[in-house]
Design an enzyme around this catalytic site. Structure first.
Site, PDB file in Angstrom:
ATOM      1  N   PRO A 109      26.738  43.013  40.193  1.00  0.00           N
ATOM      2  CA  PRO A 109      26.125  41.844  41.094  1.00  0.00           C
ATOM      3  C   PRO A 109      27.005  41.676  42.144  1.00  0.00           C
ATOM      4  O   PRO A 109      28.263  41.407  41.971  1.00  0.00           O
ATOM      5  CB  PRO A 109      25.898  40.849  40.196  1.00  0.00           C
ATOM      6  CG  PRO A 109      26.933  40.935  39.272  1.00  0.00           C
ATOM      7  CD  PRO A 109      26.617  42.384  38.864  1.00  0.00           C
ATOM      8  N   THR A 185      28.069  35.015  35.122  1.00  0.00           N
ATOM      9  CA  THR A 185      29.328  35.401  35.537  1.00  0.00           C
ATOM     10  C   THR A 185      30.111  34.018  35.063  1.00  0.00           C
ATOM     11  O   THR A 185      29.806  32.899  35.648  1.00  0.00           O
ATOM     12  CB  THR A 185      29.360  35.585  36.943  1.00  0.00           C
ATOM     13  OG1 THR A 185      28.580  36.496  37.339  1.00  0.00           O
ATOM     14  CG2 THR A 185      30.839  35.513  37.776  1.00  0.00           C
ATOM     15  N   LYS A 255      29.754  38.046  31.823  1.00  0.00           N
ATOM     16  CA  LYS A 255      30.426  38.681  32.804  1.00  0.00           C
ATOM     17  C   LYS A 255      31.629  38.216  33.096  1.00  0.00           C
ATOM     18  O   LYS A 255      31.532  36.946  33.809  1.00  0.00           O
ATOM     19  CB  LYS A 255      29.490  39.268  33.753  1.00  0.00           C
ATOM     20  CG  LYS A 255      30.365  40.027  35.137  1.00  0.00           C
ATOM     21  CD  LYS A 255      29.288  40.229  36.268  1.00  0.00           C
ATOM     22  CE  LYS A 255      29.948  41.139  37.315  1.00  0.00           C
ATOM     23  NZ  LYS A 255      31.187  40.329  38.200  1.00  0.00           N
ATOM     24  N   HIS A 279      36.084  40.567  38.183  1.00  0.00           N
ATOM     25  CA  HIS A 279      35.459  40.234  39.484  1.00  0.00           C
ATOM     26  C   HIS A 279      35.828  41.131  40.549  1.00  0.00           C
ATOM     27  O   HIS A 279      35.767  40.714  41.656  1.00  0.00           O
ATOM     28  CB  HIS A 279      35.749  38.635  39.948  1.00  0.00           C
ATOM     29  CG  HIS A 279      34.509  37.999  40.412  1.00  0.00           C
ATOM     30  ND1 HIS A 279      33.601  37.253  39.865  1.00  0.00           N
ATOM     31  CD2 HIS A 279      33.932  38.069  41.530  1.00  0.00           C
ATOM     32  CE1 HIS A 279      32.628  36.586  40.707  1.00  0.00           C
ATOM     33  NE2 HIS A 279      32.789  37.409  41.797  1.00  0.00           N
ATOM     34  N   ARG A 282      38.713  39.630  42.669  1.00  0.00           N
ATOM     35  CA  ARG A 282      38.512  38.403  43.724  1.00  0.00           C
ATOM     36  C   ARG A 282      38.616  37.171  43.212  1.00  0.00           C
ATOM     37  O   ARG A 282      38.335  36.430  44.031  1.00  0.00           O
ATOM     38  CB  ARG A 282      37.007  38.647  44.198  1.00  0.00           C
ATOM     39  CG  ARG A 282      37.018  40.318  44.938  1.00  0.00           C
ATOM     40  CD  ARG A 282      35.323  40.580  44.702  1.00  0.00           C
ATOM     41  NE  ARG A 282      34.493  39.982  45.811  1.00  0.00           N
ATOM     42  CZ  ARG A 282      34.607  40.243  47.079  1.00  0.00           C
ATOM     43  NH1 ARG A 282      35.151  41.448  47.465  1.00  0.00           N
ATOM     44  NH2 ARG A 282      33.951  39.727  47.946  1.00  0.00           N
ATOM     45  N   ASP A 310      33.520  46.777  34.269  1.00  0.00           N
ATOM     46  CA  ASP A 310      33.438  47.101  35.831  1.00  0.00           C
ATOM     47  C   ASP A 310      35.206  46.856  36.367  1.00  0.00           C
ATOM     48  O   ASP A 310      35.802  46.395  35.686  1.00  0.00           O
ATOM     49  CB  ASP A 310      32.543  46.493  36.555  1.00  0.00           C
ATOM     50  CG  ASP A 310      32.725  44.839  36.701  1.00  0.00           C
ATOM     51  OD1 ASP A 310      33.983  44.450  36.618  1.00  0.00           O
ATOM     52  OD2 ASP A 310      31.891  44.193  37.171  1.00  0.00           O
ATOM     53  N   GLY A 311      35.136  47.355  37.625  1.00  0.00           N
ATOM     54  CA  GLY A 311      36.411  47.217  38.218  1.00  0.00           C
ATOM     55  C   GLY A 311      36.794  48.672  38.548  1.00  0.00           C
ATOM     56  O   GLY A 311      37.783  49.309  37.690  1.00  0.00           O
TER      57      GLY A 311
END
Ligand SMILES: Cc1cc2nc3c(=O)[nH]c(=O)nc-3n(C[C@H](O)[C@H](O)[C@H](O)COP(=O)(O)O)c2cc1C
Length: 383
Positions: A109, A185, A255, A279, A282, A310-311
């Site tokens: 997202p 999130t 997440k 994130h 971020r 992720d990342g």
């Protein structure tokens, strides 16, 4: 500028890929595209995008320690491939929350896609539908999938609602709309402090409208730094999972988990899955790189629910390392946006195809014909 040699190399890679039985799906047609990897897509997008938009997407928080760590950390995980296994066919399909999906690579997202081009959420949704990629919508952007195709496989994303009634209303709405899961999130309690945005006088309203056109003045800088202490969902607690689950049958996936203790608690509270994420560097600067956080979270969860990650994933071999460390699937945030910024929808399609092709080839060269054959013995941490 891309040289003719690099263009030729790209064409030959694509030619090989299209001809090989490893790659059932041909690359999207567009010979104009020169980039041979995700980094080069970023370079093209950077040239084409407004600086404010590029910085918003590329940037991290404060000193960007975690943004860099997310990439750097792959360098101390090394692959130990196996040979003499039959890899003439490589299958990347998997079962994820009851559905068969062709690839473990999902689109993460991302808010603010309109900074790249108008109606961009729908454009990325279409690219996902075309490449058969599982699409996680940006928060509040579920409508975009209606414009894609009826058979798109998508998950919704939310940063939470302030009370039980609104949370239940949201869960019912998006289940009716056809989402196959809810991702929550959990690392977005406040708007983080992003130096690049502050320096550029970035106004978060631009995420919906796009940046000011040439000649238009940017909004004046907020003397209190607009980013500071702007609450998103500071009161989100574990009860929230129950609120969603009481209103819908969709899996609830958290997440933004980095701590093994939080992962265990999430499972106890009925989370159906965990996404190890910071994130994309971020939110809080200085937090652990996701590939380093992953193994402890996987161990803590002990196979009770799928763990995703992720990342910083920019190569098929990065993805292979994440899978080897126990990720069931991975998400990519910036790469589809670099494809979009570089060449619009075909660029996003190319990026998604390219990551999938790189993963298949990496698996083949590591001696793995299916995801089930990938395990921790494939990686070793050195340094
Ligand atoms: C431009 C941009 C906007 C993002 N917006 C959101 C968001 O609204 N919600 C969210 O959970 N994560 C958001 N993320 C984080 C991504 O979902 C993902 O965790 C991160 O991008 C993964 O790192 P990568 O970009 O290195 O692949 C955003 C990331 C970017 C780059």
């Amino acid at each position: 500028m891309l040289t003719m040699n690099r263009r030729a190399a790209f064409r030959s890679l694509m030619g090989f890929a299209a001809a090989s039985p490893l790659f059932a799906q041909n690359p999207p047609e567009d010979d104009v595209m020169g980039p041979v990897n995700i980094h080069e897509f970023e370079a093209v997008a950077r040239r084409k995008l407004h600086k404010m938009a590029y910085d918003f997407i590329a940037g991290g928080v404060e000193d960007e320690l975690t943004l860099r760590a997310n990439r750097e950390a792959y360098k101390h995980w090394y692959l130990v491939p196996r040979v003499m296994t039959d890899v003439s066919e490589v299958d990347t399909s998997l079962e994820l929350f009851g559905a068969r999906v062709p690839s473990p690579i999902l689109v993460a997202p991302t808010g603010g896609k309109n900074l790249v081009l108008p109606n961009a959420e729908a454009v990325v949704a279409k690219a996902c539908a075309k490449t058969n990629t599982l699409f996680c919508t940006g928060s509040g952007a579920e409508r975009a999938v209606d414009e894609a195709t009826a058979n798109i496989h998508w998950w919704s994303n939310t940063i939470g609602q302030a009370n039980k009634k609104d949370a239940q209303g949201y869960a019912r709405r998006i289940e009716d709309r056809g989402a196959k899961a809810i991702t929550v999130t959990v690392d977005n309690q406040y708007q983080s402090n992003r130096d690049r945005n502050n320096r550029n006088r970035f106004d978060y309203g631009y995420m919906a409208t796009g940046v000011p056109a040439g000649g238009e003045k940017p909004k004046p800088r907020n003397p209190a730094l607009a980013a500071h202490w702007q609450p998103h969902t500071p009161n989100l607690t574990w009860d929230y999972i129950d609120w969603l689950r009481s209103a819908s049958s969709l899996p609830v996936i958290l997440k933004g988990i980095l701590s093994p203790e939080d992962a265990e608690t999430a499972v106890k509270h009925g989370a159906s899955g965990i996404i190890v994420s910071n994130h994309g560097g971020r939110q809080l600067d200085g937090v652990i790189a996701t590939i380093d956080a992953l193994p402890d979270v996987v161990d803590a969860v002990g196979g009770k629910v799928p763990v995703l990650m992720d990342g910083g994933l920019r190569r098929g071999s990065d993805i292979l390392k994440a899978l080897a460390l126990g990720a069931k699937a991975v998400l990519v945030g910036r790469p589809p946006l670099w494809g979009l910024g570089a060449f619009g929808q075909p660029g996003t399609e190319r990026v998604l195809w390219m990551l999938g092709a790189e993963l298949k080839l990496s698996m083949a060269l590591a001696g793995k014909a299916s995801l089930a054959q990938i395990d921790r013995k494939l990686v070793r941490r050195i340094g």
